[in-house]
Scaffold this active site. Structure first.
Site, PDB file in Angstrom:
ATOM      1  N   ASN A   6       4.789  -3.887 -13.800  1.00 43.54           N
ATOM      2  CA  ASN A   6       4.541  -3.920 -12.374  1.00 43.54           C
ATOM      3  C   ASN A   6       3.857  -5.254 -12.089  1.00 43.54           C
ATOM      4  O   ASN A   6       3.711  -6.087 -12.974  1.00 43.54           O
ATOM      5  CB  ASN A   6       3.649  -2.728 -11.965  1.00 43.54           C
ATOM      6  CG  ASN A   6       3.871  -2.322 -10.514  1.00 43.54           C
ATOM      7  OD1 ASN A   6       4.079  -3.167  -9.658  1.00 43.54           O
ATOM      8  ND2 ASN A   6       3.805  -1.039 -10.236  1.00 43.54           N
ATOM      9  N   THR A   7       3.425  -5.468 -10.869  1.00 45.01           N
ATOM     10  CA  THR A   7       2.876  -6.761 -10.487  1.00 45.01           C
ATOM     11  C   THR A   7       1.546  -7.069 -11.172  1.00 45.01           C
ATOM     12  O   THR A   7       0.822  -6.175 -11.606  1.00 45.01           O
ATOM     13  CB  THR A   7       2.671  -6.821  -8.965  1.00 45.01           C
ATOM     14  OG1 THR A   7       1.849  -5.709  -8.576  1.00 45.01           O
ATOM     15  CG2 THR A   7       3.999  -6.742  -8.236  1.00 45.01           C
ATOM     16  N   GLY A  43      10.154 -11.112 -12.478  1.00 47.23           N
ATOM     17  CA  GLY A  43      10.651 -12.473 -12.346  1.00 47.23           C
ATOM     18  C   GLY A  43      12.090 -12.676 -12.736  1.00 47.23           C
ATOM     19  O   GLY A  43      12.532 -13.809 -12.942  1.00 47.23           O
ATOM     20  N   CYS A 101       0.457   0.764  -9.666  1.00 47.48           N
ATOM     21  CA  CYS A 101       0.398   0.054  -8.387  1.00 47.48           C
ATOM     22  C   CYS A 101      -1.016  -0.461  -8.140  1.00 47.48           C
ATOM     23  O   CYS A 101      -1.955   0.330  -8.045  1.00 47.48           O
ATOM     24  CB  CYS A 101       0.820   0.964  -7.241  1.00 47.48           C
ATOM     25  SG  CYS A 101       0.719   0.152  -5.627  1.00 47.48           S
ATOM     26  N   THR A 161      11.769  -8.936  -6.810  1.00 48.18           N
ATOM     27  CA  THR A 161      11.493  -9.885  -5.727  1.00 48.18           C
ATOM     28  C   THR A 161      12.702 -10.730  -5.356  1.00 48.18           C
ATOM     29  O   THR A 161      12.894 -11.081  -4.190  1.00 48.18           O
ATOM     30  CB  THR A 161      10.317 -10.796  -6.130  1.00 48.18           C
ATOM     31  OG1 THR A 161       9.158  -9.979  -6.346  1.00 48.18           O
ATOM     32  CG2 THR A 161      10.006 -11.824  -5.058  1.00 48.18           C
ATOM     33  N   GLY A 187       0.794  -1.231   0.000  1.00 52.54           N
ATOM     34  CA  GLY A 187       0.000   0.000   0.000  1.00 52.54           C
ATOM     35  C   GLY A 187       0.819   1.270   0.000  1.00 52.54           C
ATOM     36  O   GLY A 187       0.390   2.301   0.516  1.00 52.54           O
TER      37      GLY A 187
END
Length: 318
Positions: free
Chosen positions: A206-207, A258, A145, A280, A87
């Site tokens: 982004n994710t 990744g 985001c 990550t 967040g």
């Protein structure tokens, strides 16, 4: 894209390989960067990584005002990845400029400041505020985001994206990078919009949106219910997005998603990225950036390339 010859080039000596890359107004000493949200403000990693050797550092995204972030749980391990719903917990732009930027500016590498605004005007205001600060190589617009209200609005509407990039560029003295989301119908359309707005580079992805459930309690495991999936699980999606964006525009691409090994880095370069951000993987192998940087000259030399740029976007037909 340059044509690819079927003939295999003779290996080049790693000592002859040039690692610097240019992305419009941006120059990096090498294409290995670290991604926002995975490297803190860099202080946390200084005992493990020679920060000056990195091509660039993207610290934790900052907002206009400090944010506490989302309620716990904030992270969940998943098969081949991680879900996060932090967040945008951060100290706010004023404390970033006062406390974090002086440290970052003296690390001897490019500092790309990631910003997120609640509104169009807030993004522009923050970009303008950073213009007077030294030690910043570029500003990355986090318009992707998934863990905050309105976090992906500017990254899913092409018109909003183009106007935001254009206004931030007009009001900033720094190069502008647009960070895009994979959670759209057409990555190519969003890449063209960012390019039309004058982005110096485009970073993606982004994710990916995802969730985890405790079926015995019949409750979501993340406090925010939905979070962003990252890690090796999303690499095929990221590669596809980078390739499509590189085909759609001539604006330089920074690949994210990744990336954990030198093979991953090379795949992204061949797909069309001029640089990459490691994300990550920093959590479970904090020395990875040094490992892939050491391996990069040999991998380029294996293709007969004497520079990074020689392999960018060189993927041929099946």
């Amino acid at each position: 894209m340059p044509e690819v010859s079927a003939a295999k080039l003779p290996p080049a000596s790693p000592l002859q390989v040039e690692l610097p890359v240019n992305l419009g107004r941006l120059q990096f000493s090498n294409p290995i960067l670290v991604a926002s949200g995975t490297f803190g403000y860099a202080r946390e990693m200084e005992a493990l990584v020679d920060l000056s050797r990195l091509g660039g550092i993207v610290p934790k995204t900052i907002t206009k005002l400090p944010r506490k972030g989302n309620a716990p749980w904030r992270t969940i391990e998943t098969p081949s990845g991680m879900l996060n719903s932090i967040g945008l917990d951060n100290d706010g732009i004023e404390l970033f400029i006062k406390h974090h930027l002086p440290y970052l500016a003296n690390l001897g590498t490019a500092i790309i400041v990631s910003i997120a605004g609640r509104t169009h005007d807030e993004f522009v205001e923050m970009a303008a505020q950073l213009s007077t600060e030294a030690g910043i190589a570029a500003v990355e617009l986090n318009i992707s985001c998934p863990n905050v209200s309105g976090g992906v609005d500017f990254g899913t509407d092409a018109g909003m994206c183009e106007r935001l990039v254009a206004d931030c560029r007009e009001n900033s003295s720094h190069p502008i990078i647009a960070k895009l989301t994979p959670n759209v119908t057409s990555v190519a359309d969003m890449a063209r919009a960012a390019a039309a707005g004058g982005a110096d580079a485009i970073s993606l992805i982004n994710t990916c949106q995802g969730m985890a459930i405790d079926w015995r309690r019949r409750r979501p495991m993340l406090g925010n219910v939905v979070g962003g999936l990252s890690g090796p699980a999303i690499k095929p999606i990221a590669l596809r997005a980078v390739y499509q964006a590189a085909q759609a525009t001539k604006t330089p691409i920074i690949g994210i998603g990744g990336i954990a090994t030198i093979d991953d880095v090379m795949e992204f370069l061949v797909a069309g990225a001029t640089a990459v951000q490691l994300g990550t993987v920093n959590f479970y192998n904090p020395k990875v950036s040094m490992e892939v940087l050491e391996a990069l000259p040999g991998a380029l030399g294996e293709l007969g390339a004497k520079s990074v740029q020689e392999v960018v976007g060189t993927m041929g037909e099946p």
